[in-house]
Design a protein around this motif. Structure first.
Motif, PDB file in Angstrom:
ATOM      1  N   MET A  69     -66.479-123.232 -12.066  1.00 32.03           N
ATOM      2  CA  MET A  69     -65.188-123.444 -11.440  1.00 32.03           C
ATOM      3  C   MET A  69     -65.182-124.858 -10.866  1.00 32.03           C
ATOM      4  O   MET A  69     -66.096-125.243 -10.153  1.00 32.03           O
ATOM      5  CB  MET A  69     -64.996-122.389 -10.339  1.00 32.03           C
ATOM      6  N   GLU A  70     -64.138-125.600 -11.180  1.00 29.65           N
ATOM      7  CA  GLU A  70     -64.004-126.965 -10.674  1.00 29.65           C
ATOM      8  C   GLU A  70     -63.067-126.965  -9.468  1.00 29.65           C
ATOM      9  O   GLU A  70     -61.889-126.616  -9.584  1.00 29.65           O
ATOM     10  CB  GLU A  70     -63.460-127.876 -11.764  1.00 29.65           C
ATOM     11  N   ILE A  71     -63.606-127.346  -8.308  1.00 27.57           N
ATOM     12  CA  ILE A  71     -62.851-127.329  -7.057  1.00 27.57           C
ATOM     13  C   ILE A  71     -62.865-128.730  -6.472  1.00 27.57           C
ATOM     14  O   ILE A  71     -63.928-129.344  -6.348  1.00 27.57           O
ATOM     15  CB  ILE A  71     -63.478-126.345  -6.054  1.00 27.57           C
ATOM     16  N   ASP A  76     -59.659-125.652 -10.861  1.00 26.75           N
ATOM     17  CA  ASP A  76     -59.496-125.621 -12.325  1.00 26.75           C
ATOM     18  C   ASP A  76     -58.129-126.144 -12.749  1.00 26.75           C
ATOM     19  O   ASP A  76     -57.442-125.565 -13.590  1.00 26.75           O
ATOM     20  CB  ASP A  76     -59.726-124.205 -12.866  1.00 26.75           C
ATOM     21  N   GLY A  77     -57.708-127.250 -12.141  1.00 26.39           N
ATOM     22  CA  GLY A  77     -56.462-127.906 -12.526  1.00 26.39           C
ATOM     23  C   GLY A  77     -55.196-127.349 -11.910  1.00 26.39           C
ATOM     24  O   GLY A  77     -54.115-127.879 -12.128  1.00 26.39           O
ATOM     25  N   ALA A  82     -64.846-123.968  -0.350  1.00 25.96           N
ATOM     26  CA  ALA A  82     -65.281-123.924  -1.751  1.00 25.96           C
ATOM     27  C   ALA A  82     -66.129-122.682  -2.021  1.00 25.96           C
ATOM     28  O   ALA A  82     -65.965-122.022  -3.065  1.00 25.96           O
ATOM     29  CB  ALA A  82     -66.051-125.191  -2.109  1.00 25.96           C
ATOM     30  N   THR A  83     -67.010-122.354  -1.097  1.00 30.11           N
ATOM     31  CA  THR A  83     -67.854-121.164  -1.257  1.00 30.11           C
ATOM     32  C   THR A  83     -66.995-119.903  -1.375  1.00 30.11           C
ATOM     33  O   THR A  83     -67.223-119.059  -2.251  1.00 30.11           O
ATOM     34  CB  THR A  83     -68.837-121.039  -0.078  1.00 30.11           C
ATOM     35  N   HIS A  87     -62.890-116.039  -6.894  1.00 35.75           N
ATOM     36  CA  HIS A  87     -62.405-116.443  -8.221  1.00 35.75           C
ATOM     37  C   HIS A  87     -61.110-117.242  -8.160  1.00 35.75           C
ATOM     38  O   HIS A  87     -60.196-117.020  -8.960  1.00 35.75           O
ATOM     39  CB  HIS A  87     -62.265-115.233  -9.139  1.00 35.75           C
ATOM     40  N   GLY A  88     -61.030-118.153  -7.181  1.00 36.57           N
ATOM     41  CA  GLY A  88     -59.909-119.079  -7.123  1.00 36.57           C
ATOM     42  C   GLY A  88     -58.728-118.666  -6.286  1.00 36.57           C
ATOM     43  O   GLY A  88     -57.675-119.299  -6.342  1.00 36.57           O
TER      44      GLY A  88
END
Length: 92
Positions: free
Chosen positions: A1-3, A26-27, A69-70, A76-77
């Protein structure tokens, strides 16, 4: 996952006594928050006044973003609200 966390100022929600800040996951954009209580208990905010909360947020931004972030990864976002108890468990 990109944060990622843009360097934008948090917004004060006076109805809930929270600071809200944007996060890109994620964008896509979500909004997360941190309570005044958490900022007072763990990051030295001297009151629930907006200026005091923002000062504490800025001074401890990296720890707040790390905790966010954690939790974002764990959920899951999903947008998260950081309460004082979060920092009792994961530090801060």
């Amino acid at each position: 996952m990109e944060i990622s966390f843009p360097r934008m100022a948090p917004q004060y929600d006076s109805a809930c006594y929270t600071l809200v800040f944007p996060v890109q996951v994620d964008g896509r954009w979500i909004h997360c928050g941190i309570t005044a209580e958490a900022l007072e208990d763990h990051f030295g905010a001297s009151s629930i006044r907006e200026a005091d909360l923002v000062d504490a947020f800025r001074a401890h931004r990296s720890a707040i973003e790390e905790a966010a972030a954690t939790l974002i990864e764990a959920t899951h976002g999903v947008p998260v609200l950081l309460h004082s108890g979060v920092f009792r468990v994961c530090g801060g």
